[in-house]
Design an enzyme around this catalytic site. Sequence first.
Site, short mmCIF file in Angstrom:
data_model
loop_
_atom_site.label_atom_id
_atom_site.label_comp_id
_atom_site.label_asym_id
_atom_site.label_seq_id
_atom_site.Cartn_x
_atom_site.Cartn_y
_atom_site.Cartn_z
N CYS A 78 0.87 -1.28 0.09
CA CYS A 78 -0.12 0.05 0.11
C CYS A 78 0.80 1.26 0.13
CB CYS A 78 -1.19 -0.15 0.97
SG CYS A 78 -2.42 1.06 0.72
N HIS A 176 -3.23 -5.17 1.69
CA HIS A 176 -2.39 -5.39 2.86
C HIS A 176 -2.55 -6.78 3.50
CE1 HIS A 176 -2.21 -1.10 4.39
NE2 HIS A 176 -3.26 -1.03 3.68
N GLU A 178 -0.50 -8.23 5.47
CA GLU A 178 -0.17 -8.31 6.71
C GLU A 178 -1.49 -8.19 7.64
OE1 GLU A 178 0.39 -5.78 4.64
OE2 GLU A 178 -0.02 -3.74 5.64
N1 GLN Z 1 -3.64 6.50 0.95
C1 GLN Z 1 -2.29 6.21 1.68
C2 GLN Z 1 -1.22 7.03 0.94
O1 GLN Z 1 -1.42 7.79 0.14
C3 GLN Z 1 -2.02 4.76 1.43
C4 GLN Z 1 -3.09 4.10 2.43
C5 GLN Z 1 -2.50 2.68 2.88
O2 GLN Z 1 -1.26 2.28 3.02
N2 GLN Z 1 -3.55 1.87 3.59
O3 GLN Z 1 0.05 6.77 1.58
#
Ligand code: GLN
Length: 197
Positions: A78, A176, A178
């Site tokens: 992410c 994710h 994790e």
């Molecule tokens: N929207 C977040 C960002 O721009 C990422 C979100 C996440 O890691 N769950 O960093």
Amino acid sequence: MKVGVLALQGDFREHLATLHTLGAQACEVKTLEQLQSVDALVIPGGESTTMSKLAIAFGLMQPIRTRISEGMPVYGSCAGMIMLANTIQDPASGQESFGGLDIVVRRNAFGRQVDSFEADLAINGIQGAPMRAIFIRAPWVESYSQAVDVLASVEVDGASHPVAIQQGKLLATSFHPEISGDNRVHRYFLEEICQKA
Ligand code: GLN
């Protein structure tokens, strides 16, 4: 093989716990000394703008870029995918990335209506049933070079968007693993990338 988890911000504890379920030697990385002691790195989910600022403040931005260019295996989930992108399509002011993946990444790509969602994903290279993938304000890969292998995509309004990719020793997912209790992406990183590095 010692795997560090970048512990400046975000869900690094969940990554550490997942790595430990696989018997990996894993530790937090928030100093240069800790970075130097690891052979591979995981960049957690969180908020990439904050992670960028903290990486600069902690003196880790350039050292991590150097380790990536030297071939250190890295997995980012992410916000971690955003940190690994060579280009962020819509960066916040002053936002930087470590880079390494020859992609343009789009932050919060799924839009407000589908802020967070789950999907069952088949991922190239990962055996068994589709993975339950949890997306939270997730990015997607907007475009990528031929050096990038797409391992999984999600379809939105008839268009396919990569959400799991690999380029050499760099692995990234928009979702994710994790926090899903399924350690197969981490196992893939350890067995197919780190141990073959
Ligand atoms: N929207 C977040 C960002 O721009 C990422 C979100 C996440 O890691 N769950 O960093």
